[in-house]
Design an enzyme around this catalytic site. Sequence first.
Site, PDB file in Angstrom:
ATOM      1  N   HIS A  37      33.841  34.011  43.838  1.00 47.75           N
ATOM      2  CA  HIS A  37      32.551  34.697  43.945  1.00 47.75           C
ATOM      3  C   HIS A  37      32.359  35.743  42.841  1.00 47.75           C
ATOM      4  CE1 HIS A  37      29.434  35.940  47.221  1.00 47.75           C
ATOM      5  NE2 HIS A  37      28.955  36.218  46.026  1.00 47.75           N
ATOM      6  N   HIS A 146      31.102  41.964  48.823  1.00 45.04           N
ATOM      7  CA  HIS A 146      30.334  41.235  47.822  1.00 45.04           C
ATOM      8  C   HIS A 146      30.777  41.655  46.415  1.00 45.04           C
ATOM      9  CE1 HIS A 146      27.085  39.142  50.025  1.00 45.04           C
ATOM     10  NE2 HIS A 146      26.852  38.602  48.848  1.00 45.04           N
ATOM     11  N   SER A 197      28.445  45.321  51.058  1.00 46.56           N
ATOM     12  CA  SER A 197      28.207  45.721  49.673  1.00 46.56           C
ATOM     13  C   SER A 197      29.332  46.622  49.186  1.00 46.56           C
ATOM     14  CB  SER A 197      26.874  46.473  49.584  1.00 46.56           C
ATOM     15  OG  SER A 197      26.748  47.130  48.338  1.00 46.56           O
ATOM     16  N   GLU A 383      27.902  32.475  53.629  1.00 46.51           N
ATOM     17  CA  GLU A 383      28.231  33.896  53.714  1.00 46.51           C
ATOM     18  C   GLU A 383      27.938  34.409  55.129  1.00 46.51           C
ATOM     19  OE1 GLU A 383      27.217  36.033  50.036  1.00 46.51           O
ATOM     20  OE2 GLU A 383      26.155  34.238  49.396  1.00 46.51           O
ATOM     21  N   ASP A 556      39.028  37.526  24.894  1.00 46.32           N
ATOM     22  CA  ASP A 556      37.697  37.683  25.510  1.00 46.32           C
ATOM     23  C   ASP A 556      37.754  37.786  27.033  1.00 46.32           C
ATOM     24  OD1 ASP A 556      38.194  35.044  26.209  1.00 46.32           O
ATOM     25  OD2 ASP A 556      36.495  34.190  25.125  1.00 46.32           O
ATOM     26  N   SER A 558      39.913  39.854  28.473  1.00 46.06           N
ATOM     27  CA  SER A 558      40.473  41.175  28.747  1.00 46.06           C
ATOM     28  C   SER A 558      39.379  42.115  29.235  1.00 46.06           C
ATOM     29  CB  SER A 558      41.126  41.744  27.484  1.00 46.06           C
ATOM     30  OG  SER A 558      42.139  40.882  27.025  1.00 46.06           O
ATOM     31  N   THR A 561      37.470  44.352  26.430  1.00 48.24           N
ATOM     32  CA  THR A 561      36.683  43.780  25.330  1.00 48.24           C
ATOM     33  C   THR A 561      35.332  43.289  25.850  1.00 48.24           C
ATOM     34  OG1 THR A 561      37.641  41.577  25.674  1.00 48.24           O
ATOM     35  CG2 THR A 561      38.731  43.022  24.064  1.00 48.24           C
TER      36      THR A 561
END
Length: 624
Positions: A37, A146, A197, A383, A556, A558, A561
């Site tokens: 998710h 979420h 949330s 969900e 890319d 990480s 970055t």
Amino acid sequence: EKSEEEDEWLGFFVLKKLKSKYGELYRQDNVILSGTHTHSGPGGYFQYTLFWITSKGLIRPSLNAIVNGIVKSIDIAHQNMKRGRLFINRGTVENSQINRSPFSYLENPASERSRYSSNTDKEMVMLKMVDENGQELGLISWFAVHPVSMNNTNHLVNSDNVGYASYLFEQEKNKGMLPGEGSFVAAFASSNLGDVSPNTKGPFCVNTGESCNNPHSTCPMGGAKMCMAMGPGNDMFDSTRIIGQNIYLKARDLYEQAYQEVTGPLSSAHQWVNMSDVSVKLNATHTVKTCKPALGHSFAAGTIDGVGAFNFTQGSVEGNPFWDEIRDQLLGEPSNETKACHKPKPILFSTGEMTRPHPWHPDIVDVQIAAIGSLAIIAVPGEFTTMSGRRLREAVKREFDSHGTPRMDVIIAGLCNVYTHYITTYEEYQVQRYEAASTIYGPHTLSAYIQLYRGLARAIATNTVQDLPRGPEPPFLNIGNMTLLPPLTADRMPANKTFGDVLQEVRQQYRATEVVEVTFVGANPRNSAENVTEHNFLTVERHTNTSDSWHVVWNDASWDTRFYWTKGSFGRSNVTIEWHIPCDTEPGVYRIRYFGHYKKKLSNNRAVFIPFEGTSSVFEITTL
């Protein structure tokens, strides 16, 4: 809203590839695809029409990348399979979630609510895996939250808070390895997160700063679209880091203290069911039915984690004549039968009655339970809200208890196999906030699932899984190339420049916690993503004096970055790479590299994708 959950179409391709490699070893009944998710992933891989609206149709490269990635991960697991032991632990995660529909939750009976200390499930369940010699292999952790710490202004592909927790755990266990490399796997899976949330400061009006924690999530000025929940950090990146770190730290504690061993036989049960036509026996005298799928008006309102558009508000139990008329003209009016079945939901989209160009929503849905000794994993296709999940877990546990399998640990794995939006309780459904408006099979959806999962649990407990009917198989829709996404055009570069040239150079010197930034002549990243498997767009490299060589320290994937592509005119584009230097970075000499592909048109109307790279000047990082 989504770009993360699994779709039965996706599962079809995965299982087809597994069957060609492994025969009957991996099957429909013993493979669960559970969407870890994120709301910040590439979309366009569903077979149902509704989900194409945000992705502009089916995007085959997106589908292929996910299928191939799942199959490759199973291949690696299969090749490294060894005898081992499982340990389970559970504990409370604090300061990481709130209920985003608390007024819906309060509709549940007071006697039921009084049994729980919170309106969210704070418990994390952890499954630790080691081999026979005690060597650590990995973990799966289930926790209901979420992954929307990154809000809907974000355009970067990332794995949000649970992804960051996984990243931290794997970086700790796979020392010196790049993300995704190394043998230890830390999986942070979803559970009954429907109304949960991570934006723990709660909802505020972004224009006035006052709370909008009210039944309709609206603000006095600007209405619902001004009401947004805030995370604990200074911005969404900081909030993602804080919530992800909370989850990781609790997981690490539970992992280190996991001593309760899981033993016993393996079993699994799977059925397909037509969820638009399930008869549910509530008691000796009352039978009710589920409905053809439909979404209510409050679906369009969105949530405090990501607001919708126009003037829709949560908690709408009456339709809006303006939008209803537009819907009737464009998509057709819902039938009286569907309207009556979904009451009190005012229907915005009667998706179960919309079939052009293909069905808009699934009718045939997977239900599945996998039992590993005393652990039962309920694989749910959507969900579940907090209370819905509690009722389902309790019902399944009771079913196991009453058929001679007591003391089962029952957990809910969310977003499995096919995506069917949300599942609220009957009481929550009555007030029609976003989650209820998105409970697509009507007010008795939860009761239907409880009945179905009790049946699966009974079959496992009584060893009669072989007698379960398979149910009606879902359709395989032959979609072709249904997309409005513009095709890739030829890339062009500015005069006197070539792809990968530096346009904005790095500074010569930085300190830890500063941001290194470099801009290159770029090309559309889709060129690489669609034509190369496992492409890496960037590296940060450190110079090693002793061997006079460069060593990759970040890529890319990480956390520190960021890769931004900016589209210009006439086929030109720029790529900006940022490196947010961690405070514990080793001083030394570094550089940043960019890897891309540009599309070149040939004279015979064919095209080729040509790889290129760019490298920044070297720069030095000094101590703070």
